[in-house]
Design a protein around this motif. Structure first.
Motif, PDB file in Angstrom:
ATOM      1  N   SER A 147       0.838  -1.218   0.000  1.00  0.00           N
ATOM      2  CA  SER A 147       0.000   0.000   0.000  1.00  0.00           C
ATOM      3  C   SER A 147       0.862   1.253   0.000  1.00  0.00           C
ATOM      4  O   SER A 147       0.556   2.235  -0.687  1.00  0.00           O
ATOM      5  CB  SER A 147      -0.927  -0.001   1.222  1.00  0.00           C
ATOM      6  N   ASN A 148       1.954   1.210   0.756  1.00  0.00           N
ATOM      7  CA  ASN A 148       2.858   2.364   0.802  1.00  0.00           C
ATOM      8  C   ASN A 148       3.536   2.588  -0.545  1.00  0.00           C
ATOM      9  O   ASN A 148       3.748   3.741  -0.961  1.00  0.00           O
ATOM     10  CB  ASN A 148       3.901   2.165   1.892  1.00  0.00           C
ATOM     11  N   LYS A 195       0.730   3.838  -2.884  1.00  0.00           N
ATOM     12  CA  LYS A 195       0.014   5.037  -2.408  1.00  0.00           C
ATOM     13  C   LYS A 195      -1.498   4.872  -2.492  1.00  0.00           C
ATOM     14  O   LYS A 195      -2.239   5.828  -2.755  1.00  0.00           O
ATOM     15  CB  LYS A 195       0.430   6.283  -3.197  1.00  0.00           C
ATOM     16  N   THR A 196      -1.959   3.649  -2.281  1.00  0.00           N
ATOM     17  CA  THR A 196      -3.402   3.380  -2.305  1.00  0.00           C
ATOM     18  C   THR A 196      -3.663   2.116  -1.489  1.00  0.00           C
ATOM     19  O   THR A 196      -2.781   1.254  -1.387  1.00  0.00           O
ATOM     20  CB  THR A 196      -3.912   3.196  -3.747  1.00  0.00           C
ATOM     21  N   THR A 246       4.316  -1.280 -11.908  1.00  0.00           N
ATOM     22  CA  THR A 246       3.356  -1.453 -10.814  1.00  0.00           C
ATOM     23  C   THR A 246       2.789  -2.864 -10.810  1.00  0.00           C
ATOM     24  O   THR A 246       2.670  -3.503  -9.753  1.00  0.00           O
ATOM     25  CB  THR A 246       2.222  -0.427 -10.941  1.00  0.00           C
TER      26      THR A 246
END
Length: 543
Positions: A160-161, A164-165, A247
């Motif tokens: 998540s870090n 950024k979600t 990603t």
């Protein structure tokens, strides 16, 4: 990488985008140089083709055909050194490239086609190498989290870090296992989708996205997490593009690490379930040597001694008897896993046990049964619907009355099994049947008719002789006397006779029976005989 990004490297300085600018988002996997007349035969998807167009300088239809075929093949674009042979690009070619959104590039005279290919491929390779390096770094971090014993929750936090979600771990039925959603209503919306069968839970090849249109737009992207038993999902609360390879690679590394941790958990859960099922089977069958042993073993499984319980016994309606043992066990485990997933939505604490072909739910009753009965039964009904929808399994339940303590659970299990049996005897499917305590007439009807008649005749043999004076009055007095709990005054009141008359008639009954009416065994026998009399036709009351 995108064509638009590739065009920023120095080797493409001086390149003009003549047409098809809408296709600059196309992915470029390779760059190829071709000047052969049969270029079309060798086209590949996501390929940037550069050429001098020597073989097309006098053949405009073939050049148009090349653009059209590149559109069909989803090629990245076409770069032409126009100054070499064509001079200018025909307007009809530009129009067709715009229609197909196939980028048409006008390359400068320098550098050479070979330099363009080499430096382009070198740049693409560098980007891929950087992506793989980042993925390996992420994999090391995620593996380190697991090896340190911090578990998959820490992996989700790290991921998540990085993204950024929020990132969530969902079970095969899209129920939240770990992670904190950004929108509190997300879990309820997923549950609603599963109820309405709006989500097709087939394994996506890479990932799939869908949105919820409520007060605001929210997109959830699902990545498969493969284990040897079930398919779980990583849910990313963002819309991702297949072109964002860095990603996606990072998320896939997290999915792989979590998959191994899930398989470890599944192995532990299987062993834990086996121990629980063995305990419950021995408990129900009375195989333990003492109550202390039962209490000790149950405490280890989270079943307190001084606790009330409700037992629900479920079983598949019908069933395919042609299944092999291994296939049957696989299906049973799959259904059990689904039940465990659904039990998370129940407000009560419920344990699942497998006993032969039965799914036994044991609910810890912390409130009054009447306060939780409705929600519990609604939960069972919802569970039945989900199993039918997603597993094509029709499951029926019998529900017991509550057990006051742990040691009374076997009685509750028998009650639930009896309720399940009688519900099935009525020919129903997917039902929830509550246990109803049997009245005396219902119990008597379970006894063969011939035995009932024999018991009645033997009990009232002395009263059957029609020559006995007032035998009917004697039976009537005896019946009222037993119904009033052997109260003389109440018996006399109901029959409108004197108390002494009642005493006289009862003494006469004792004389005929040859036994005292003060004997509890005798009064019980007479009560049952009178109940049987109500079940037998009048003509059957005489031999």
């Amino acid at each position: 990488m995108k064509l638009e990004e590739l065009l920023h490297i120095p080797v493409f300085n001086g390149t003009q985008i003549v047409a098809g600018s809408a296709g600059l988002e196309r992915e470029v996997l390779t760059v190829n140089m071709m000047d052969a007349p049969d270029i079309i035969t060798f086209l590949k998807p996501n390929e940037l083709l550069i050429t001098t167009a020597f073989h097309f300088k006098d053949d405009l239809p073939s050049l148009l055909l090349l653009i059209e075929e590149m559109g069909r093949q989803n090629c990245s674009g076409l770069g032409i050194k126009t100054k070499r042979f064509l001079g200018t690009l025909p307007s009809v070619l530009i129009e067709r490239a715009n229609e197909l959104a196939v980028p048409l590039l006008e390359l400068p005279v320098e550098p050479s086609l070979g330099d363009i290919v080499n430096k382009s491929l070198s740049h693409i390779l560098d980007v891929r190498t950087h992506e793989l390096h980042n993925a390996m770094q992420a994999h090391r971090q995620f593996t380190h989290d697991i090896m340190k014993g911090e578990g998959m929750v820490k992996v989700l936090v790290d991921l998540s870090n990085l993204l950024k979600t929020p990132v969530l771990l969902l079970d095969p039925h899209l129920r939240l296992l770990a992670g904190k959603p950004q929108r509190q209503t997300l879990t309820a919306e997923l549950d609603q989708l599963m109820s309405e069968r709006c989500v097709v839970l087939s394994p996506p090849s890479t990932f799939s996205s869908f949105s919820f249109l409520k007060e605001e737009r929210s997109v959830l992207t699902l990545f498969p997490v493969y284990t040897y038993q079930q398919l779980h999902y990583l849910g990313v609360e963002a819309e991702l593009s297949p072109k964002d390879r860095s990603t996606i690679l990072t998320i896939e590394q997290a999915a792989n690490v979590i998959a191994f941790d899930l398989m470890k958990e599944q192995a532990l859960n299987q062993n834990r379930r086996r121990i629980q099922n063995e305990f419950f089977g021995k408990f129900i069958n009375g195989s333990f040597s003492s109550a202390d042993e039962i209490i000790s073993r149950a405490r280890e499984l989270g079943l307190p001694e001084s606790q009330r319980y409700i037992c629900a016994v479920g079983q598949l309606d019908g069933g395919d008897k042609s299944l092999s043992f291994m296939q049957y066990k696989s299906d049973q485990d799959r259904i059990a896993d689904h039940i465990v997933s659904e039990l998370r939505s129940f407000p009560q604490t419920i344990r699942l046990f497998l006993l032969d072909k039965q799914y036994v739910l044991l609910m810890l009753l912390t409130d009054e049964w009447r306060e939780v009965e409705t929600s519990f039964l609604q939960g069972l009904s919802r569970l039945q619907d989900r199993l039918q929808t997603h597993n094509e399994a029709s499951l029926s339940f019998g529900v017991s009355s509550y057990a006051q303590q742990l040691i009374h659970i076997p009685v509750s299990y028998k009650e639930a099994s009896e309720a399940l049996y009688f519900g099935g005897m009525a020919g129903r499917c997917r039902f929830v049947e509550l246990y109803q305590p049997k009245e005396v007439p219902e119990i008597l009807r379970l006894i063969p008719y011939a035995h009932l008649k024999k018991f009645y005749l033997e009990t009232f043999q002395a009263f059957i002789d029609e020559t006995i004076k007032d035998h009917r009055l004697l039976l009537q007095t005896l019946s009222v006397y037993l119904e009033t709990h052997c109260q003389l005054a109440e018996t006399a009141k109901r029959l409108y006779i004197h108390r002494n008359t009642v005493i006289y008639r009862l003494e006469k009954c004792e004389e005929l029976l040859g036994r005292s009416l003060k004997d509890p065994e005798e009064t019980l026998r007479l009560r049952l005989a009178f109940r049987i009399k109500a079940l037998l036709p009048e003509h059957e009351l005489r031999e």
